[in-house]
Design an enzyme around this catalytic site. Sequence first.
Site, PDB file in Angstrom:
ATOM      1  N   CYS A 169       0.759  -1.256   0.042  1.00 39.14           N
ATOM      2  CA  CYS A 169       0.024  -0.011   0.030  1.00 39.14           C
ATOM      3  C   CYS A 169       1.001   1.218  -0.104  1.00 39.14           C
ATOM      4  O   CYS A 169       0.229   2.232   0.002  1.00 39.14           O
ATOM      5  CB  CYS A 169      -1.031  -0.144   1.109  1.00 39.14           C
ATOM      6  SG  CYS A 169      -1.974  -1.507   1.315  1.00 39.14           S
TER       7      CYS A 169
ATOM      8  N   HIS B 205      -2.468   8.079   6.015  1.00 37.72           N
ATOM      9  CA  HIS B 205      -2.820   6.807   5.450  1.00 37.72           C
ATOM     10  C   HIS B 205      -4.255   6.389   5.689  1.00 37.72           C
ATOM     11  O   HIS B 205      -4.966   5.883   4.956  1.00 37.72           O
ATOM     12  CB  HIS B 205      -1.753   5.928   6.011  1.00 37.72           C
ATOM     13  CG  HIS B 205      -1.781   4.342   5.399  1.00 37.72           C
ATOM     14  ND1 HIS B 205      -1.717   4.261   3.863  1.00 37.72           N
ATOM     15  CD2 HIS B 205      -1.991   3.284   5.941  1.00 37.72           C
ATOM     16  CE1 HIS B 205      -1.854   2.997   3.748  1.00 37.72           C
ATOM     17  NE2 HIS B 205      -1.835   2.358   4.861  1.00 37.72           N
TER      18      HIS B 205
ATOM     19  N   GLU C 293      -0.764   5.886  13.634  1.00 34.18           N
ATOM     20  CA  GLU C 293      -0.440   6.728  12.634  1.00 34.18           C
ATOM     21  C   GLU C 293      -0.711   8.061  13.683  1.00 34.18           C
ATOM     22  O   GLU C 293       0.017   9.238  13.336  1.00 34.18           O
ATOM     23  CB  GLU C 293      -1.218   6.936  11.485  1.00 34.18           C
ATOM     24  CG  GLU C 293      -0.889   7.973  10.485  1.00 34.18           C
ATOM     25  CD  GLU C 293      -1.237   7.997   9.137  1.00 34.18           C
ATOM     26  OE1 GLU C 293      -2.514   7.012   9.157  1.00 34.18           O
ATOM     27  OE2 GLU C 293      -0.946   8.791   8.342  1.00 34.18           O
TER      28      GLU C 293
ATOM     29  N   LYS D  46      -9.550   8.090   2.385  1.00 34.53           N
ATOM     30  CA  LYS D  46      -9.885   6.828   2.442  1.00 34.53           C
ATOM     31  C   LYS D  46     -11.292   6.590   2.765  1.00 34.53           C
ATOM     32  O   LYS D  46     -12.146   5.779   2.358  1.00 34.53           O
ATOM     33  CB  LYS D  46      -9.026   5.803   3.094  1.00 34.53           C
ATOM     34  CG  LYS D  46      -7.585   5.476   2.242  1.00 34.53           C
ATOM     35  CD  LYS D  46      -6.844   4.700   2.826  1.00 34.53           C
ATOM     36  CE  LYS D  46      -5.563   4.314   2.397  1.00 34.53           C
ATOM     37  NZ  LYS D  46      -4.704   5.469   2.355  1.00 34.53           N
TER      38      LYS D  46
ATOM     39  N   HIS E 119      -9.656   2.048  -0.002  1.00 32.05           N
ATOM     40  CA  HIS E 119      -8.150   1.826  -0.128  1.00 32.05           C
ATOM     41  C   HIS E 119      -7.575   1.279  -1.053  1.00 32.05           C
ATOM     42  O   HIS E 119      -7.978   0.221  -1.461  1.00 32.05           O
ATOM     43  CB  HIS E 119      -7.893   0.881   1.265  1.00 32.05           C
ATOM     44  CG  HIS E 119      -6.212   0.723   1.534  1.00 32.05           C
ATOM     45  ND1 HIS E 119      -5.341   1.477   0.596  1.00 32.05           N
ATOM     46  CD2 HIS E 119      -5.636   0.446   2.544  1.00 32.05           C
ATOM     47  CE1 HIS E 119      -4.538   1.261   1.087  1.00 32.05           C
ATOM     48  NE2 HIS E 119      -4.094   0.505   2.229  1.00 32.05           N
TER      49      HIS E 119
END
Length: 415
Positions: A165, A305, A316, A337, A342
């Site tokens: 990813c 992310h 994160e 997202k 994703h």
Amino acid sequence: MNRRVVITGTGLVTPVGLDVQESWAALLDGRSGTGPITQFDASEYPVRFAAEVKGFDPGAYIDRKEVKRTDRYSQLAIAASVQAMREAGLDQGLGSIDPEAFGVIVASGIGGIQTFEEQHSRLVEKGPGRVSPFFVPMFISDIAAGLVSIRYGLKGPNYCTVSACASGAHAIGNAFRHIKNGDADLMLAGGAEAAISPMAMAGFANMTALSTRNDSPETASRPFDATRDGFVLGEGAGMLVLEELEHALARGATILAEVVGYGLTGDAYHITGQPENHEGLARAMRMALREAGAKPADVDYVNAHGTSTPLNDSNETGAIKLVLGDHAREIIVGSTKSMTGHLLGAAGAIEGVFSALVCRTGKIPPTINYSTPDPECDLNYGTDGVTERPVRLALSNSAGFGGHNVSLAVRRWDA
């Protein structure tokens, strides 16, 4: 050599739109691209929804023969590339541009998995003689970069980045470095993925990586919310034309934003997990800021992310606080997202485009589906609609299975 690198073209095919304008408008409206799977019968699957690209016609970009000889991921890559070249004013020919100084990087986490599954079924059911002679060039992960270079005659650096990813962000970062170091004057870089397939859905679902909100697909991707239960698999492509600054100015190109930093690290920790506080991602963010010559206080936005998985979002958040300190509470940490799902190997690419748009417009898309605070996710995630404020510097974070971390620093272009 230390040359400046700007963005002069962008292209998108996403679950919320078939081009940049449509995708961006959907994000600002807070529209989800998630719904029931239509590409195969998923009625027996534990997860029966995904963020599919709707209404895509590959015939709008490539001829009928090439459609039959390309996987969907390559078709999406070509479409986004055509859009990016068109916006950069390069779709009608290169003119005096040296094709050997113009490279291509198209990332993909999985490549042509739909082709692989179809041809494997044909092998099992009908024997080896019925496997398509185009199987290998349709399936391999690097073929989209090859196809795009052939279309435009681009003879500079050419390859595919594969880092799960983080693949799309690695592609943009590597392209940035190639130009900065003088390997090329222009790079067409990004990522593409089309992995909403029976095998991929089963694999991700069985490892419990996906949300299981079959009764409410549109609200399934809920980054940073306490009730998040996994990500939503998406598909699509994002491509950017990166160009050396003086080269862009000399040909009168419109400059959309500047790429100023690239951080890349490894966790050396776990095949799918992340270390506490996502220290690998924190080091990547610091590297990107150092290369940009920026301080934490210069950051106005982080495109996180933000997968909507229980571990990623809290880790994160910890990484961002570790790097930005108290300033982390003064910025927006958004997850697009929440609307696009994703896109795996394409995620970092489309989020690179979104980060450039945020810097250019001063409009930050919302993080949707947020309703229940999580004490471990205590930053401002922009959950109350579009935020309008000047954005000087944005960080775009990506992380992938295997412990790959990337942070890209994108700066607003002030002519």
